[in-house]
Design an enzyme around this catalytic site. Sequence first.
Site, PDB file in Angstrom:
ATOM      1  N   GLU A  39     -20.304  42.747 -47.218  1.00  0.00           N
ATOM      2  CA  GLU A  39     -20.716  42.437 -48.584  1.00  0.00           C
ATOM      3  C   GLU A  39     -22.126  41.813 -48.559  1.00  0.00           C
ATOM      4  O   GLU A  39     -22.982  42.159 -49.376  1.00  0.00           O
ATOM      5  CB  GLU A  39     -19.695  41.466 -49.202  1.00  0.00           C
ATOM      6  CG  GLU A  39     -19.973  41.048 -50.637  1.00  0.00           C
ATOM      7  CD  GLU A  39     -19.918  42.201 -51.648  1.00  0.00           C
ATOM      8  OE1 GLU A  39     -19.550  43.323 -51.261  1.00  0.00           O
ATOM      9  OE2 GLU A  39     -20.300  41.967 -52.811  1.00  0.00           O
ATOM     10  N   LEU A  86     -40.141   7.507 -30.119  1.00  0.00           N
ATOM     11  CA  LEU A  86     -39.201   6.391 -30.159  1.00  0.00           C
ATOM     12  C   LEU A  86     -39.228   5.585 -28.878  1.00  0.00           C
ATOM     13  O   LEU A  86     -39.423   6.120 -27.797  1.00  0.00           O
ATOM     14  CB  LEU A  86     -37.767   6.915 -30.344  1.00  0.00           C
ATOM     15  CG  LEU A  86     -37.391   7.491 -31.692  1.00  0.00           C
ATOM     16  CD1 LEU A  86     -35.987   8.060 -31.630  1.00  0.00           C
ATOM     17  CD2 LEU A  86     -37.465   6.421 -32.759  1.00  0.00           C
ATOM     18  N   GLU A 117     -27.070   7.906 -34.993  1.00  0.00           N
ATOM     19  CA  GLU A 117     -27.002   9.380 -35.001  1.00  0.00           C
ATOM     20  C   GLU A 117     -27.113   9.892 -33.576  1.00  0.00           C
ATOM     21  O   GLU A 117     -27.747   9.248 -32.747  1.00  0.00           O
ATOM     22  CB  GLU A 117     -28.209   9.956 -35.767  1.00  0.00           C
ATOM     23  CG  GLU A 117     -28.384   9.413 -37.149  1.00  0.00           C
ATOM     24  CD  GLU A 117     -29.812   9.619 -37.683  1.00  0.00           C
ATOM     25  OE1 GLU A 117     -30.622  10.302 -37.021  1.00  0.00           O
ATOM     26  OE2 GLU A 117     -30.102   9.071 -38.751  1.00  0.00           O
ATOM     27  N   LYS A 119     -28.765  11.925 -30.609  1.00  0.00           N
ATOM     28  CA  LYS A 119     -30.134  12.358 -30.369  1.00  0.00           C
ATOM     29  C   LYS A 119     -30.054  13.764 -29.800  1.00  0.00           C
ATOM     30  O   LYS A 119     -29.632  13.959 -28.656  1.00  0.00           O
ATOM     31  CB  LYS A 119     -30.811  11.404 -29.391  1.00  0.00           C
ATOM     32  CG  LYS A 119     -32.266  11.716 -29.148  1.00  0.00           C
ATOM     33  CD  LYS A 119     -32.926  10.568 -28.414  1.00  0.00           C
ATOM     34  CE  LYS A 119     -34.403  10.807 -28.210  1.00  0.00           C
ATOM     35  NZ  LYS A 119     -34.719  12.001 -27.440  1.00  0.00           N
ATOM     36  N   ASP A 121     -31.196  17.079 -28.122  1.00  0.00           N
ATOM     37  CA  ASP A 121     -32.226  17.343 -27.121  1.00  0.00           C
ATOM     38  C   ASP A 121     -32.810  18.735 -27.375  1.00  0.00           C
ATOM     39  O   ASP A 121     -32.287  19.743 -26.919  1.00  0.00           O
ATOM     40  CB  ASP A 121     -31.609  17.271 -25.724  1.00  0.00           C
ATOM     41  CG  ASP A 121     -32.668  17.118 -24.651  1.00  0.00           C
ATOM     42  OD1 ASP A 121     -33.830  16.853 -25.007  1.00  0.00           O
ATOM     43  OD2 ASP A 121     -32.338  17.266 -23.470  1.00  0.00           O
ATOM     44  N   TYR A 230     -33.078  14.893 -39.622  1.00  0.00           N
ATOM     45  CA  TYR A 230     -32.782  13.462 -39.545  1.00  0.00           C
ATOM     46  C   TYR A 230     -33.916  12.578 -40.039  1.00  0.00           C
ATOM     47  O   TYR A 230     -33.802  11.369 -40.048  1.00  0.00           O
ATOM     48  CB  TYR A 230     -32.468  13.084 -38.104  1.00  0.00           C
ATOM     49  CG  TYR A 230     -33.506  13.584 -37.105  1.00  0.00           C
ATOM     50  CD1 TYR A 230     -34.795  13.067 -37.083  1.00  0.00           C
ATOM     51  CD2 TYR A 230     -33.200  14.611 -36.210  1.00  0.00           C
ATOM     52  CE1 TYR A 230     -35.750  13.534 -36.207  1.00  0.00           C
ATOM     53  CE2 TYR A 230     -34.146  15.081 -35.312  1.00  0.00           C
ATOM     54  CZ  TYR A 230     -35.428  14.541 -35.319  1.00  0.00           C
ATOM     55  OH  TYR A 230     -36.373  15.020 -34.452  1.00  0.00           O
ATOM     56  N   LYS A 318     -30.630   5.872 -24.593  1.00  0.00           N
ATOM     57  CA  LYS A 318     -30.529   7.063 -23.745  1.00  0.00           C
ATOM     58  C   LYS A 318     -29.228   7.065 -22.958  1.00  0.00           C
ATOM     59  O   LYS A 318     -28.917   6.082 -22.286  1.00  0.00           O
ATOM     60  CB  LYS A 318     -31.709   7.109 -22.765  1.00  0.00           C
ATOM     61  CG  LYS A 318     -33.044   7.451 -23.427  1.00  0.00           C
ATOM     62  CD  LYS A 318     -32.967   8.810 -24.044  1.00  0.00           C
ATOM     63  CE  LYS A 318     -34.164   9.665 -24.006  1.00  0.00           C
ATOM     64  NZ  LYS A 318     -35.184   9.634 -23.089  1.00  0.00           N
ATOM     65  N   CYS A 412     -16.044  27.150  13.774  1.00  0.00           N
ATOM     66  CA  CYS A 412     -15.996  25.831  13.152  1.00  0.00           C
ATOM     67  C   CYS A 412     -17.140  24.986  13.721  1.00  0.00           C
ATOM     68  O   CYS A 412     -17.270  24.866  14.939  1.00  0.00           O
ATOM     69  CB  CYS A 412     -14.660  25.161  13.431  1.00  0.00           C
ATOM     70  SG  CYS A 412     -14.637  23.437  12.927  1.00  0.00           S
ATOM     71  N   CYS A 415     -15.235  21.923  15.902  1.00  0.00           N
ATOM     72  CA  CYS A 415     -14.433  22.123  17.111  1.00  0.00           C
ATOM     73  C   CYS A 415     -14.691  23.478  17.766  1.00  0.00           C
ATOM     74  O   CYS A 415     -14.172  23.749  18.849  1.00  0.00           O
ATOM     75  CB  CYS A 415     -12.954  21.956  16.809  1.00  0.00           C
ATOM     76  SG  CYS A 415     -12.255  23.308  15.858  1.00  0.00           S
ATOM     77  N   CYS A 430     -11.130  26.673   9.183  1.00  0.00           N
ATOM     78  CA  CYS A 430     -11.111  26.525  10.642  1.00  0.00           C
ATOM     79  C   CYS A 430      -9.642  26.521  11.067  1.00  0.00           C
ATOM     80  O   CYS A 430      -8.830  25.826  10.479  1.00  0.00           O
ATOM     81  CB  CYS A 430     -11.760  25.191  11.021  1.00  0.00           C
ATOM     82  SG  CYS A 430     -11.197  24.540  12.597  1.00  0.00           S
ATOM     83  N   CYS A 435      -8.658  20.187  15.640  1.00  0.00           N
ATOM     84  CA  CYS A 435     -10.021  19.984  15.141  1.00  0.00           C
ATOM     85  C   CYS A 435     -10.208  18.517  14.738  1.00  0.00           C
ATOM     86  O   CYS A 435      -9.501  18.010  13.859  1.00  0.00           O
ATOM     87  CB  CYS A 435     -10.268  20.896  13.941  1.00  0.00           C
ATOM     88  SG  CYS A 435     -11.895  20.673  13.226  1.00  0.00           S
TER      89      CYS A 435
HETATM   90  S1  IVH Z   1     -35.921   9.924 -35.445  1.00  0.00           S
HETATM   91  C1  IVH Z   1     -39.868   7.727 -35.817  1.00  0.00           C
HETATM   92  N1  IVH Z   1     -33.519  10.969 -35.045  1.00  0.00           N
HETATM   93  O1  IVH Z   1     -36.204  12.344 -30.317  1.00  0.00           O
HETATM   94  C2  IVH Z   1     -38.556   8.265 -35.489  1.00  0.00           C
HETATM   95  N2  IVH Z   1     -35.295  11.606 -33.592  1.00  0.00           N
HETATM   96  O2  IVH Z   1     -37.691  10.472 -28.574  1.00  0.00           O
HETATM   97  C3  IVH Z   1     -38.585   9.711 -35.331  1.00  0.00           C
HETATM   98  N3  IVH Z   1     -34.674  13.277 -31.912  1.00  0.00           N
HETATM   99  O3  IVH Z   1     -39.428  12.979 -31.504  1.00  0.00           O
HETATM  100  C4  IVH Z   1     -37.442  10.294 -34.662  1.00  0.00           C
HETATM  101  N4  IVH Z   1     -32.580  13.496 -32.536  1.00  0.00           N
HETATM  102  O4  IVH Z   1     -37.710  14.919 -31.423  1.00  0.00           O
HETATM  103  C5  IVH Z   1     -34.802  10.904 -34.622  1.00  0.00           C
HETATM  104  N5  IVH Z   1     -31.382  11.851 -34.847  1.00  0.00           N
HETATM  105  C6  IVH Z   1     -32.656  11.794 -34.424  1.00  0.00           C
HETATM  106  C7  IVH Z   1     -33.143  12.575 -33.346  1.00  0.00           C
HETATM  107  C8  IVH Z   1     -34.474  12.437 -32.950  1.00  0.00           C
HETATM  108  C9  IVH Z   1     -33.510  13.920 -31.698  1.00  0.00           C
HETATM  109  C10 IVH Z   1     -35.921  13.481 -31.101  1.00  0.00           C
HETATM  110  C11 IVH Z   1     -37.174  13.718 -31.907  1.00  0.00           C
HETATM  111  C12 IVH Z   1     -38.093  12.588 -31.549  1.00  0.00           C
HETATM  112  C13 IVH Z   1     -37.590  12.199 -30.214  1.00  0.00           C
HETATM  113  C14 IVH Z   1     -37.980  10.764 -29.897  1.00  0.00           C
END
Ligand code: IVH
Length: 675
Positions: A39, A86, A117, A119, A121, A230, A318, A412, A415, A430, A435
């Site tokens: 659709e 950050l 929140e 983070k 990657d 975010y 981190k 082995c 041994c 072995c 052994c």
């Molecule tokens: S806030 C001034 N929120 O992490 C604050 N960053 O190491 C701006 N990132 O450059 C970032 N998840 O690429 C924020 N929930 C989150 C994030 C986030 C991933 C990344 C972002 C930032 C980097 C800082």
Amino acid sequence: MKGEIPDRIKKEIEELVKELNYHCYRYYVLDSPVISDEEYDRLFRRLKELEEKYNYILPDSPTRRVGAPPLDKFEKVKHNEPMLSLDNAFNAKELMEFDRRIKRHLKTSREIQYTVEPKYDGLAIELTYEQGILVRASTRGDGYVGEDVTQNIKTIKSIPLRIEGTRRVPELIDIRGEVYMYIEDFEALNREREKEGESLFANPRNAAAGSVRQLDPSVTASRKLHLSCYGIGALKGMEFKSQWEFIQWLKEARFPVPYIVRLVTGIDEVIKAVKELEEKRNSLPFEADGAVVKVNDFSLQRALGVKTREPRWAIAYKFAAHQGTTVIKEILPSVGRTGVITPVAILEPVRIGGVTVSRSTLHNWDEIKRKDIRVGDTVVVERAGDVIPHVIMVIKDKRTGKEKVFPIPEKCPVCGAKVVRPEGEVAVRCVGLNCPAQAVERIKHFVSKGAMDIEGLGQKNVELLYSEGRIKHFTDLYRLKKEDILSLPRFAEKSAQNLIDAINRSKKTTLSRFLYALGILHVGEFTAKLLAKRFKKLEDLYNVSPEEILQIPQIGEKIATSVSQFFSDPENIKAIEELKSLGLKVENPDYEEGKEKRHRPLEGLTFVITGTLPEPRKEVEAKIEALGGHASSSVSRKTDYLVVGENPGSKLKKAQTLGVKTIDYNELVRMMEGE
Ligand code: IVH
């Protein structure tokens, strides 16, 4: 020509765009489509046909997501507001310092409200909307000037081309977020690239970044990219009071937001929330490398301001990193207690998440062949939690041609006995009866935590006692005298006495521990417990037949034969009797006399497995069924638990969408044991 377009056509085009964008949102953001793919395609074709015929294309038309020509280079874009980075925190103490700094700066002792929140990657992106229309997408660049990747970003279907779903549309807004890739899609992409002989991406972040920074948008379009929003840059014609309010608005305006955003008060709650996220980390379908903690109130954020390149109002906690890149210096074959020879990679030491990693198991030769691992290769190593580090992949671009393939040894390495590879098994063994490597490993296993648990007798000390001729077999442990230990390097009066005391303490043990300690082939802690539930005394197992053991529903042929063989070997019985004469006392609190012998702790529960578990999936499923549970192959609302192994598949995402509880293998084992 525009003047000649009939109003009803314009109206139809406008409605089609609106409708298609809504369905895009249902599909890509909510993951809950309300129309079929057919659709959708039908509506899309109709729109395309009208657009071409009347040359009337709206800026937010979904047909605009694809088809832009390749670029020679990216144009530069100056961000309206700089994109900051950050500051990092690596533990709870640093989070507390962050909170103290904020309170000091605001001259308050009141608890602060924070959002927490995940983070993501990936690659940071800014989306600029003017009068609700997406006009530009740019990379972070150096924070001030980025690259214009508008055409590429438009191919990501979860990104709205127009702000809809809300009455509150600002004149101008910069929305910031992270473009990322699911681990599963990253792996599929790498598999495909491998087939095509192209270089591989080292991780999902590089794959996402490489996919966005493509001069040809059709390449970006072919990659499965996602976005999580975010943050906010410039804003005109509207106001938000807090991060929380902003996130709610994003949701209403159909933007994808982090899968979880917590609003908490005080740093203690922040620490709790951050830890919760870290626990979930391994069950997520994407990589999260930390949690971002932000002061919720925007007026407080403004009061706190920015120090050089980082805001004072936010911090990235981190998680312990779990990947690193290093070089394989050599590969050593290591012989285990059952004679299995495992290739172990000796690595150029590398720090991963605060731990120095210098060796990694390569599992078996099939694995080496599949990953094409050679001595001298540069590799990506992963360390997840307490799990032994393993080599994820080879970075083939780094090869110089000097790398060496490591063949299966013919003899082995310890041994010199013949090495065999039983048919249908990946293991190489072995066959040497005497052994020494096997003997040492058997003793190490005997004294280990889940077994006799002899404190202070670690791997190194077992090796020392063995190489100095103080012990040849685990029975010799109970003949050791203080003087035997005192004369060894590294031991003094007190440490020698402590060890003797620990050995004596271990004489009193339980049947399940002892059975496990014996190191019977295929008998792990779980099976040992099952045996202890069924057999009252150790002696009841002497000369046991496989049939008797097979009456335990969870135990199959392979284990039954192995246990029976062990207890019909006079040498083994002699060793046990010797231990008894040296003071071993085996009790059995697990024995279930008179009780219904069938032990069904999983009664009525439905399980689904995704990813690789330490045991073959078929065997785990059989155990689940034997314990009263049901093992199914697909996730639905009826699923009680999704068991998540290594490299989980799409079932994980589905389980999360449906709110199905996820557990890991260890948790499953605990449930099986009725804990
Ligand atoms: S806030 C001034 N929120 O992490 C604050 N960053 O190491 C701006 N990132 O450059 C970032 N998840 O690429 C924020 N929930 C989150 C994030 C986030 C991933 C990344 C972002 C930032 C980097 C800082």
